[in-house]
Write an enzyme that holds these catalytic residues in place. Structure first.
Site, mmCIF file in Angstrom:
data_model
loop_
_atom_site.group_PDB
_atom_site.id
_atom_site.type_symbol
_atom_site.label_atom_id
_atom_site.label_comp_id
_atom_site.label_asym_id
_atom_site.label_seq_id
_atom_site.Cartn_x
_atom_site.Cartn_y
_atom_site.Cartn_z
ATOM 1 N N CYS A 284 0.822 -1.217 0.000
ATOM 2 C CA CYS A 284 0.000 0.000 0.000
ATOM 3 C C CYS A 284 0.853 1.263 0.000
ATOM 4 C CB CYS A 284 -0.910 0.031 1.210
ATOM 5 S SG CYS A 284 -2.168 -1.240 1.166
ATOM 6 N N ASP B 191 2.707 2.391 2.672
ATOM 7 C CA ASP B 191 3.068 3.000 3.953
ATOM 8 C C ASP B 191 3.144 1.980 5.085
ATOM 9 O OD1 ASP B 191 0.278 2.832 3.922
ATOM 10 O OD2 ASP B 191 0.029 5.002 3.715
ATOM 11 N N CYS C 101 4.488 8.381 2.496
ATOM 12 C CA CYS C 101 4.456 9.709 1.899
ATOM 13 C C CYS C 101 4.720 10.783 2.959
ATOM 14 C CB CYS C 101 3.105 9.942 1.248
ATOM 15 S SG CYS C 101 1.742 9.838 2.390
ATOM 16 N N CYS D 206 -3.469 8.255 6.776
ATOM 17 C CA CYS D 206 -2.142 8.272 7.408
ATOM 18 C C CYS D 206 -2.269 8.508 8.918
ATOM 19 C CB CYS D 206 -1.267 9.385 6.823
ATOM 20 S SG CYS D 206 -0.810 9.106 5.110
#
Lengths: 395, 145
Positions: free
Chosen positions: B35, B37, B60, B104
């Site tokens: 994915c 992360d 990211c 995130c």
């Protein structure tokens, strides 16, 4: 140091293009459809631009349609071929997995309308095989649409050969040449191209203007209705200044193609050579069949968006095919189509350079990228595991 | 870049508590490489207080910034307070995140919880399993393992 290395995304307007368009923004603002001579001045500029574009594609001016850009040209070419095909009961289209979304999304829409679409595999080197096109051709194929050069990895497709095959089988052939126009020689007659899309802002014209070339005899379907412009095939008052700039920029790019290429290739090759020294990196796409300016690489153990943000801090403009930069949860469909695992595709970097770049700028990139990659790896748990052998290196 | 707030960019450029803890009492890892992360969080616990915390993140800009902010928000706090850390609190402390980056902050919250759970498990501390019920995959349907 500021380094613009995203020329595949867009380019600066050249002085030649700006100077050419300026009078049509200021003094000669008339509507080319108007009867009076002031408007006719704009109409003449339009005609001269059409002739220039035709000349540089080796087409006839009547085969040139100005559009708002590459995406509109792609839409119109594909929809037109589909409508022509449907009338003859032919509803099969051949394209590739790594086309621009302007092509892929138009094809998805046609699929919902009952068309069948075959998307060819670009193989691990990013080059479509002629024999794959041949195998996919059917009696009911109404269009083959294959990009001239890929926008992310820069690989060039065997356009002349595919065109010849399509001509032999009497199937219309369209190519999205947005990444090639102004950067590589294009001859629609010698290359057997029936329809071609290009976009001005990829070769130093402004954004918002493009071209659809459609060979005489191909009846276009209107995407925009409402007027007789472009011989009734694309309504809307012409973007005269933009069109004039596009023609001037195309002329300039084509006239200087050899010297531009000679300047760009050593810079590109130095980027490949030096950045490939980064451990566990990979060059994406065949180098044998490649546009001059595009460099696409993956660095294992890092994610592309953080890489771009850190490069931005160092003045470097680049792009990536990571999920976070593609705006979706999956990385770039182009990188996946050449067989890269998700984990690797997330760590991609595209640097696209042009004739305005300098070797000092290339040296700056070469100095910065390895440091940024090393830093991001130092804080990456994935890299930690890769180094300890707890996770196998994929590249 | 206007994509992120100044606070996000600050935590991305100068992440707090980045690194590893060799003598960690609890380690939590969430996300997956496919994915794009992964966050790994290390905590040191003394008398029920998180005395030190470090993180490693692959991801990211906002993944790095949310990890950094989460470590700041729990450092020096009682472990129960760390468990109360919500992704919303992380987002607010960062002056907001773009909508498509909210996941995130969910990962950051989950990384903290995973580290606490690991600490409880390692030390034989009883807890209500409901506390660590799998939350919904922040990635939704796509990008499964």
């Amino acid at each position: 140091m500021f380094v613009y290395a995203d020329n595949a995304a867009t380019t600066s307007i050249s002085k030649t293009a700006l100077d050419a368009m300026m009078p049509y923004l200021t003094d000669y603002y008339g509507n080319p459809s108007s009867l009076y001579s002031f408007g006719q001045k704009a109409a003449e500029a339009l005609q001269a631009s059409r002739e220039t574009v035709a000349k540089y594609l080796n087409a006839s001016p009547k085969e040139i349609y100005f559009t708002s850009g590459g995406s509109e040209a792609d839409n119109q070419a594909i929809v037109s071929a589909a409508r022509l095909g449907a009338r003859k009961g032919k509803k099969h289209i051949i394209s590739t997995q790594f086309e621009h979304h302007a092509v892929l999304h138009t094809l998805s829409r046609l699929e919902k309308e009952g068309f069948e679409v075959t998307l060819l595999d670009p193989h691990s080197d990013g080059v479509i095989r002629l024999e794959d096109v041949e195998k996919a051709l059917r009696e009911d194929t109404c269009l083959v649409t294959i990009m001239f050069a890929n926008n992310e990895i820069g690989t060039v497709q065997p356009i002349t050969e595919i065109g010849a095959l399509c001509r032999e089988r009497k199937v219309p052939f369209h190519t999205d040449a947005v990444q090639a126009a102004g950067h590589m020689p294009i001859d629609v007659q010698a290359m057997n191209i029936d329809m071609l899309s290009l976009s001005g802002h990829k070769f130093h014209a402004p954004k918002g203007v493009g071209v659809l070339y459609a060979k005489k005899g191909i009846v276009l379907t209107n995407i925009i209705e409402g007027g007789a412009q472009e011989r009734g095939k694309r309504a809307g008052t012409e973007n005269v200044a933009g069109i004039v700039a596009l023609a001037a920029a195309l002329k300039e790019s084509c006239d200087h193609m050899e010297e531009n290429t000679a300047k760009i290739i050593p810079m590109r090759d130095k980027l490949f050579r030096e950045l490939a020294k980064i451990p566990h990196s990979k060059i994406n796409g065949s180098l044998e069949h490649h546009v001059p300016g595009t460099v696409n690489m993956c660095f294992e153990g890092i994610e592309g968006e953080s890489l771009l943000l850190m490069l931005d801090d160092q003045g470097i403009c680049a792009s990536s095919g990571s999920a976070c930069t593609s705006g979706s949860l999956d990385p770039s469909h182009v990188l996946l189509s050449i067989g890269l695992p998700h984990e690797v595709a997330h760590g991609s970097l595209r640097l696209s350079i042009g004739e305005y770049n300098t070797m000092e700028q290339i040296d700056h990139i070469i100095e910065v990228v390895p440091k940024v990659v090393a830093y991001l790896r130092s804080i990456s748990p994935v890299w930690d595991e890769l180094e300890k052998g707890e996770r196998p290196h994929l590249i | 870049m206007a994509l992120y707030s100044d606070k996000v960019m600050d935590h991305f450029r100068n992440p707090r508590n980045v690194g590893k803890l060799d003598d960690a009492d609890g380690i939590g890892e969430v996300g997956n490489a496919k994915c794009g992360d992964i966050m790994r969080m290390y905590i040191k616990v003394d008398d029920g207080i998180i005395t030190d915390v470090k993180f490693n993140t692959f991801g990211c800009g906002s993944a790095i910034a949310t990890s950094s902010m989460a470590t700041e928000l729990i450092k020096g706090k009682p472990i129960e307070e760390a468990l109360d850390l919500s992704n919303k609190a992380v987002v607010e402390a960062l002056d907001g995140l773009p909508t498509h980056k909210i996941h995130c902050s969910v990962l950051a919250e989950e990384a903290v919880r995973a580290a606490v759970k690991d600490y409880y498990d390692k030390n034989g501390i009883a807890y209500d399993p409901e506390l660590f019920k799998e939350s919904e995959d922040p990635h939704g349907e796509s990008c499964e393992n």
